[in-house]
Design an enzyme around this catalytic site. Structure first.
Site, PDB file in Angstrom:
ATOM      1  CG  ASP A   1      -1.891  -1.179   1.206  1.00 36.35           C
ATOM      2  OD1 ASP A   1      -2.232  -1.660   0.116  1.00 36.35           O
ATOM      3  OD2 ASP A   1      -2.276  -1.642   2.313  1.00 36.35           O
TER       4      ASP A   1
ATOM      5  CE  LYS B   1       2.355  -2.396  -4.361  1.00 35.85           C
ATOM      6  NZ  LYS B   1       2.045  -2.018  -2.954  1.00 35.85           N
TER       7      LYS B   1
ATOM      8  N   GLY C   1      -4.555  -4.231  -3.859  1.00 39.19           N
ATOM      9  CA  GLY C   1      -5.534  -3.178  -4.123  1.00 39.19           C
ATOM     10  C   GLY C   1      -4.753  -1.941  -4.482  1.00 39.19           C
ATOM     11  CG  HIS C   2      -1.986  -1.966  -6.998  1.00 33.95           C
ATOM     12  ND1 HIS C   2      -1.095  -2.525  -7.873  1.00 33.95           N
ATOM     13  CD2 HIS C   2      -1.713  -2.514  -5.796  1.00 33.95           C
ATOM     14  CE1 HIS C   2      -0.315  -3.387  -7.218  1.00 33.95           C
ATOM     15  NE2 HIS C   2      -0.693  -3.406  -5.955  1.00 33.95           N
TER      16      HIS C   2
ATOM     17  CD  GLN D   1       0.621  -8.909  -2.516  1.00 32.52           C
ATOM     18  OE1 GLN D   1       1.234  -9.578  -3.328  1.00 32.52           O
ATOM     19  NE2 GLN D   1      -0.622  -8.554  -2.740  1.00 32.52           N
TER      20      GLN D   1
HETATM   21  P1  GDP Z   1      -0.782   0.377  -3.520  1.00 34.01           P
HETATM   22  O1  GDP Z   1      -1.399  -0.888  -3.079  1.00 34.01           O
HETATM   23  O2  GDP Z   1       0.686   0.431  -3.280  1.00 34.01           O
HETATM   24  O3  GDP Z   1      -1.130   0.753  -4.924  1.00 34.01           O
HETATM   25  O4  GDP Z   1      -1.402   1.520  -2.585  1.00 34.01           O
HETATM   26  P2  GDP Z   1      -2.957   1.673  -2.179  1.00 34.01           P
HETATM   27  O5  GDP Z   1      -3.709   2.169  -3.350  1.00 34.01           O
HETATM   28  O6  GDP Z   1      -3.446   0.461  -1.495  1.00 34.01           O
HETATM   29  O7  GDP Z   1      -2.839   2.768  -1.043  1.00 34.01           O
HETATM   30  C1  GDP Z   1      -2.290   4.014  -1.260  1.00 34.01           C
HETATM   31  C2  GDP Z   1      -3.354   5.088  -0.947  1.00 34.01           C
HETATM   32  O8  GDP Z   1      -2.715   6.353  -0.853  1.00 34.01           O
HETATM   33  C3  GDP Z   1      -4.385   5.231  -2.053  1.00 34.01           C
HETATM   34  O9  GDP Z   1      -5.608   5.578  -1.478  1.00 34.01           O
HETATM   35  C4  GDP Z   1      -3.834   6.371  -2.896  1.00 34.01           C
HETATM   36  O10 GDP Z   1      -4.856   7.071  -3.587  1.00 34.01           O
HETATM   37  C5  GDP Z   1      -3.221   7.244  -1.840  1.00 34.01           C
HETATM   38  N1  GDP Z   1      -2.046   8.016  -2.269  1.00 34.01           N
HETATM   39  C6  GDP Z   1      -1.042   7.671  -3.112  1.00 34.01           C
HETATM   40  N2  GDP Z   1      -0.094   8.632  -3.144  1.00 34.01           N
HETATM   41  C7  GDP Z   1      -0.515   9.608  -2.319  1.00 34.01           C
HETATM   42  C8  GDP Z   1       0.053  10.851  -1.891  1.00 34.01           C
HETATM   43  O11 GDP Z   1       1.139  11.247  -2.275  1.00 34.01           O
HETATM   44  N3  GDP Z   1      -0.666  11.571  -0.971  1.00 34.01           N
HETATM   45  C9  GDP Z   1      -1.866  11.161  -0.491  1.00 34.01           C
HETATM   46  N4  GDP Z   1      -2.477  11.936   0.397  1.00 34.01           N
HETATM   47  N5  GDP Z   1      -2.423  10.002  -0.861  1.00 34.01           N
HETATM   48  C10 GDP Z   1      -1.755   9.224  -1.746  1.00 34.01           C
HETATM   49  P1  IMO Z   2      -0.932  -4.140  -2.248  1.00 32.26           P
HETATM   50  O1  IMO Z   2      -0.500  -4.692  -3.582  1.00 32.26           O
HETATM   51  C1  IMO Z   2      -0.901  -4.563   2.085  1.00 32.26           C
HETATM   52  C2  IMO Z   2      -1.082  -8.625   3.686  1.00 32.26           C
HETATM   53  C3  IMO Z   2      -2.308  -9.075   4.432  1.00 32.26           C
HETATM   54  C4  IMO Z   2      -1.697 -10.051   5.424  1.00 32.26           C
HETATM   55  C5  IMO Z   2      -0.597 -10.715   4.606  1.00 32.26           C
HETATM   56  C6  IMO Z   2      -0.971 -12.060   4.005  1.00 32.26           C
HETATM   57  O2  IMO Z   2      -2.226  -3.414  -2.314  1.00 32.26           O
HETATM   58  O3  IMO Z   2       0.156  -3.360  -1.629  1.00 32.26           O
HETATM   59  P2  IMO Z   2      -2.533 -12.751   1.964  1.00 32.26           P
HETATM   60  O4  IMO Z   2      -3.988 -12.532   1.735  1.00 32.26           O
HETATM   61  O5  IMO Z   2      -1.670 -12.147   0.906  1.00 32.26           O
HETATM   62  O6  IMO Z   2      -2.183 -14.182   2.241  1.00 32.26           O
HETATM   63  O7  IMO Z   2      -2.213 -11.962   3.358  1.00 32.26           O
HETATM   64  O8  IMO Z   2      -0.276  -9.795   3.554  1.00 32.26           O
HETATM   65  N1  IMO Z   2      -1.313  -8.102   2.330  1.00 32.26           N
HETATM   66  C7  IMO Z   2      -1.212  -6.813   1.992  1.00 32.26           C
HETATM   67  N2  IMO Z   2      -0.968  -5.728   2.743  1.00 32.26           N
HETATM   68  N3  IMO Z   2      -1.041  -4.427   0.748  1.00 32.26           N
HETATM   69  C8  IMO Z   2      -1.259  -5.511  -0.024  1.00 32.26           C
HETATM   70  O9  IMO Z   2      -1.266  -5.456  -1.374  1.00 32.26           O
HETATM   71  C9  IMO Z   2      -1.386  -6.767   0.596  1.00 32.26           C
HETATM   72  N4  IMO Z   2      -1.614  -8.029   0.146  1.00 32.26           N
HETATM   73  C10 IMO Z   2      -1.551  -8.829   1.211  1.00 32.26           C
HETATM   74  O10 IMO Z   2      -2.934  -8.003   5.086  1.00 32.26           O
HETATM   75  O11 IMO Z   2      -1.077  -9.352   6.475  1.00 32.26           O
HETATM   76 MG    MG Z   3      -2.911  -1.570  -1.816  1.00 30.63          MG
END
Ligand code: GDP
Ligand code: IMO
Ligand code: MG
Length: 432
Positions: free
Chosen positions: A13, A16, A40-41, A222
């Site tokens: 998270d 990416k 979840g991107h 991840q």
């Molecule tokens: P990922 O799994 O690495 O793609 O990240 P996620 O989407 O799960 O979580 C990142 C969250 O931070 C999302 O809700 C993005 O919209 C938000 N985000 C990304 N970059 C920034 C930033 O520079 N500032 C803020 N405030 N939010 C951001």
């Molecule tokens: P993105 O790509 C954050 C975590 C779960 C749990 C562990 C194992 O959005 O960054 P799993 O279901 O993969 O067997 O769970 O990994 N986890 C993540 N945490 N971002 C993710 O993906 C994750 N995918 C799995 O919360 O701790």
């Molecule tokens: Mg994510």
């Protein structure tokens, strides 16, 4: 430059999705190489929010998207994601290629996960409950069903074998199998028919594209600290999220990779269980969670929040060989008077930056902090380094120096354009 890996440098998270969406325009193909719909991107395009789970984020830019052999695919979830995107006018089927060697997730994988996560004699990992781990278990145990097997004439026999295996498991754990054999099989035959036109030898596709001068962006899911080998085992996911996984999970050789970019937040978060040395259990952690809207994109769970951890970042930088770091969510720290950075771990009275291998050691390390002054100003939406408050520049310079890797890009908001690309950096050369 041509082929670049973008991956998480922390516990996932890191942002990416935003970064891949931003840079995808400079590439021809975006490919996922591990994980599944546990990812979840999030991508914002204007007011529109997209959460990509299994489909590479480059799809939003109309790029060729590839799901590599290292990914585990729940076809039902994939088709649902495709249908959701279709409603917004994005026709995925025209742009998506699915590896014939990727493994398939079945409902009984979720059943197995429920049992192992719910057992009283075992600490729960806090998984996303998507069947990811049990599917990878079957892969490593050499009994899994791959996309090519799902589509092939031997599917019925293979399915029957795996089903019996899960029945034996259910018996051993004294649980009732509520799944219907005929229904599941019929569902998967239906799924197979729908995905068949997109199924290819993805490694061949990627290698031919590279030979033809095309540029590939590898999108990690991840983060390195969730990598099955290099993460905080056993509180990890079941795939190779680190840079090496991009090669094994796509069939593209390490000699074809030109650069590796690590995405990290200006602080740290984690979802699920497991050690987290800089975690804040107080109102400061709550403030970060609120300011950063730190709730899981897949499960909605509140993310655990803490300060930036230099030893962990040095560790993941070494494991991945990052050329450059992309620091996201700088704006989240705008309101803080002071910011703490963990620069080392105190273990038995000695300060070290070595990351221990076991959970019990990891839980007893005492973070050593340095306090950095906040910047009393807004960084939100900044697009130029020069426009950042001096304190924010100092903070970023400090992080780069401590981690020992340049910062080539800074994200100052969730939207594409809320980004600083730092000129003259290694990063700027790699994406040029
Ligand atoms: P990922 O799994 O690495 O793609 O990240 P996620 O989407 O799960 O979580 C990142 C969250 O931070 C999302 O809700 C993005 O919209 C938000 N985000 C990304 N970059 C920034 C930033 O520079 N500032 C803020 N405030 N939010 C951001
Ligand atoms: P993105 O790509 C954050 C975590 C779960 C749990 C562990 C194992 O959005 O960054 P799993 O279901 O993969 O067997 O769970 O990994 N986890 C993540 N945490 N971002 C993710 O993906 C994750 N995918 C799995 O919360 O701790
Ligand atoms: Mg994510």
């Amino acid at each position: 430059m041509s082929n670049i890996i973008i991956l998480g440098a922390q516990w996932g998270d890191e942002g990416k999705g935003k970064v891949v969406d931003l840079l995808a325009d400079r590439f021809d193909i975006v490919t996922r190489y591990q994980g599944g719909h546990n990812a979840g991107h999030t991508v914002y395009i204007g007011e529109k929010k997209f959460v990509l789970k299994l489909i590479p984020s480059g799809i939003l830019r109309g790029k060729q998207a590839v799901i590599g052999n290292g990914v585990v695919i729940d076809p039902g979830a994939l088709l649902e994601e495709m249908d959701t995107l279709a409603k917004t006018g994005i026709d995925v089927s025209q742009h998506l290629a699915i590896s014939n060697r990727a493994h398939v997730i079945f409902p009984f994988h979720r059943m197995v996960e429920k049992v192992s996560e719910g057992r009283a004699d075992r600490v729960a990992i806090g998984t996303t409950s998507r069947g990811i781990g049990p599917c990878y278990e079957d892969k490593i145990a050499r009994r899994g069903i791959r996309v090519a097997d799902l589509l092939g004439p031997g599917f019925a026999a293979h399915f029957d074998q795996l089903w019996k295996d899960k029945e034996t498991f259910a018996k051993a754990f004294q649980i009732e199998v509520t799944l219907d054999y005929a229904q599941v099989k019929a569902d998967y035959e239906r799924f197979a028919a729908r995905i068949a036109p997109m199924v290819v030898d993805a490694a061949r596709l990627l290698n031919q594209a590279i030979a033809g001068g095309k540029r590939i962006l590898f999108e990690g899911a991840q983060g390195t600290l969730l990598d099955v080998d290099h993460g905080t085992y056993p509180f990890v996911t079941s795939s190779s999220a680190a840079a090496g996984g991009a090669c094994t999970g796509s069939g593209v050789a390490p000699t074809k990779i030109d650069g590796i970019l690590g995405v990290c937040k200006a602080y740290t978060t984690r979802v699920g269980g497991g050690p987290f040395p800089t975690e804040l259990h107080d109102e400061v952690g709550e403030r970060i969670r609120k300011a950063g809207k730190e709730f899981g994109a897949v499960t909605g769970r509140p993310r655990r929040c803490g300060w930036f951890d230099v030893p962990l970042m040095r560790y993941t930088s070494a494991v991945n060989g990052f050329d450059s770091l992309i620091v996201t969510k700088l704006d989240v720290l705008d309101e803080f008077e002071t910011i703490q950075v963990c620069t080392g771990y105190k273990v038995n009275g000695k300060v070290t930056d070595e990351v221990p291998a076991t959970v019990s050691e990891m839980e007893t390390v005492e973070p050593v902090y340095e306090t950095i002054a906040g910047w009393h100003g807004s960084t939100r939406g900044a697009v130029e380094w020069e426009k950042l408050p001096d304190g924010a520049k100092r903070y970023l310079d400090y992080l780069a120096e401590k981690v020992g890797v340049e910062i080539g890009c800074v994200s100052t908001g969730p939207e594409r354009n809320e980004t600083i690309l730092i000129g003259g950096s290694r990063f700027s050369k790699l994406i040029d």
